[in-house]
Design an enzyme around this catalytic site. Sequence first.
Site, mmCIF file in Angstrom:
data_model
loop_
_atom_site.group_PDB
_atom_site.id
_atom_site.type_symbol
_atom_site.label_atom_id
_atom_site.label_comp_id
_atom_site.label_asym_id
_atom_site.label_seq_id
_atom_site.Cartn_x
_atom_site.Cartn_y
_atom_site.Cartn_z
ATOM 1 N N HIS A 1 -16.393 -1.345 -28.288
ATOM 2 C CA HIS A 1 -16.135 -2.300 -29.189
ATOM 3 C C HIS A 1 -14.867 -2.562 -29.965
ATOM 4 O O HIS A 1 -14.557 -3.279 -30.991
ATOM 5 C CB HIS A 1 -17.118 -1.903 -30.471
ATOM 6 N N ASP B 1 -20.011 -1.085 -41.080
ATOM 7 C CA ASP B 1 -21.089 -1.838 -41.406
ATOM 8 C C ASP B 1 -22.043 -1.831 -40.103
ATOM 9 O O ASP B 1 -23.181 -1.982 -40.315
ATOM 10 C CB ASP B 1 -20.647 -3.193 -41.602
ATOM 11 N N GLU C 1 -19.542 -4.927 -51.411
ATOM 12 C CA GLU C 1 -19.054 -5.750 -50.203
ATOM 13 C C GLU C 1 -18.666 -7.318 -50.790
ATOM 14 O O GLU C 1 -19.460 -7.564 -51.982
ATOM 15 C CB GLU C 1 -19.543 -5.661 -49.209
#
Length: 526
Positions: A92, A155, A266
């Site tokens: 990623h 997240d 957030e």
Amino acid sequence: MDLKALYMYAAVAALLLCCAATFIQSPTDVYGPVALHAPTPSSARDFGAVVTDAPFAIMRPDSAADVALLLRALSSAPPRPRATVAARGAGHSLQGQAQARGGIVLETRSLPRAVAVVASDGDGGAYADVGAGALWVEVLEECLKAGMAPLSWTDYLYLTVGGTLSNAGISGQAFKHGPQISNVLQLQVVTGNGEVVTCSPTESPDLFFAVLGGLGQFGIITRARILLQHAPPKVRWVRAFYDSFETFTKDQESLISMPEQVDYVEGFMVLNEHSISSSSIAFPAHISFSPDFGSHGKKKVYYYCIEFAVHDFQQDDDGSSIDHVVELVSGEMSYMRPHVYSAEVSYFDFLNRVRMEEESLRRQGLWDVPHPWLNMFVPKHGIARLKDLLMDTVLAGHFDGAVLVYPLLTDKWDRNTSAVVPSTPDGVMYIVSVLRSADPSRCGPGCVEEILEQHRRVADEACRVGGGIGAKQYLARQPSQAHWRDHFGSSWDRFAARKARFDPVRVLGPGQGIFPSTDSASSMWR
């Protein structure tokens, strides 16, 4: 030297002396107990899909000892030519950081991924010993069986432990507990020299702090000891909407000043109707917020959303305790009445919320496409200016994606680690993430390059030394050595010294582009 080491040295010698066409004749060539494999398409690709650098070979180690054999052989090999090694977890990275052009990609998912939960270390603390190739979702699943969980998260949970600890690892809990690198008790690391070291804040602390946030430059993490807390059965998840950026940020800063009541904070920009629908995929409560975004030739209007969460340990069967906390916290906020929404979800579902967004993007064909993202840490005094900069550039035209904006506290970051955050006198910084999926078949030829260039201009202005906003990029590969020096600032000399000590011949982390490869171990770039 044992037989396995001799086999590995022989394999690396063959790698250094032969070209790809003659070295790997079949999908797998085995040299003693350790195998070097032919490259796969994934070894030259990552989630960002904007950089493609093919390796010479890949390695799937069974243990830290296998990693050590490879790195020891490479670091002691003759200077010309010397292969480099990049550790790849779940793939990623955004800009080829886990790639190794002409070198070896080491797939850490093949390492042992066991998660061992220890309820107490004798001082009342709890921790988990975790293989660095484990995904955070696997860590969560195992820890929940014991009623425990790590304190700080990302997240998206389908990232490896070693991968996020090599960067920082942030989510909405970071204001309270710091990033993931602030919640590590011990590491097992294989240095660029091929030495297997167990390190902690008190045992080999220089290596411990170097590797945390070290961008894979000093060693490959093979195991980590992660601090744990009791896991709540459920979470009360709240969203509130705003039409003022100033009020939005003021309320966020108020929320992070209440760590005894609030467990997660957030926020994101609401740019259009799609922003509401896409961000609500995982949010189970119905949201009846449909504002005017400036249609029919009017000036564009943007809105903002804060989301916060409170852990629900269900001390009261009727839920009155958690209701009281949410009511108390919400009463301090200045959102657009009546647009506040809440839902109660399981702790696992809350932490795994982005998985649903991933599934939606996959259905739309927007997951396996380029992701030219921009992530920056921005000092509090510059957040309004950065928002204006984004509006004048990135958001000025058609925009499909998300823009996250939420505050963090710099005193939760240990400055001994290699992670870089901006200087901010009030101790508050923001993470700003511009998250886009760019399918050239939809946005047109050259759109990815145009987005990347746009992001570069924003980053150059925001991070410019002397007169800029004072931001620092996160998860980015800098375009030049001068940019890296500016990025590290006063900590550059320490970073370079750590490289010289733990990976003196620069075997590790070529995809970051920090230290140029050389044929001589004696000429460390300064």
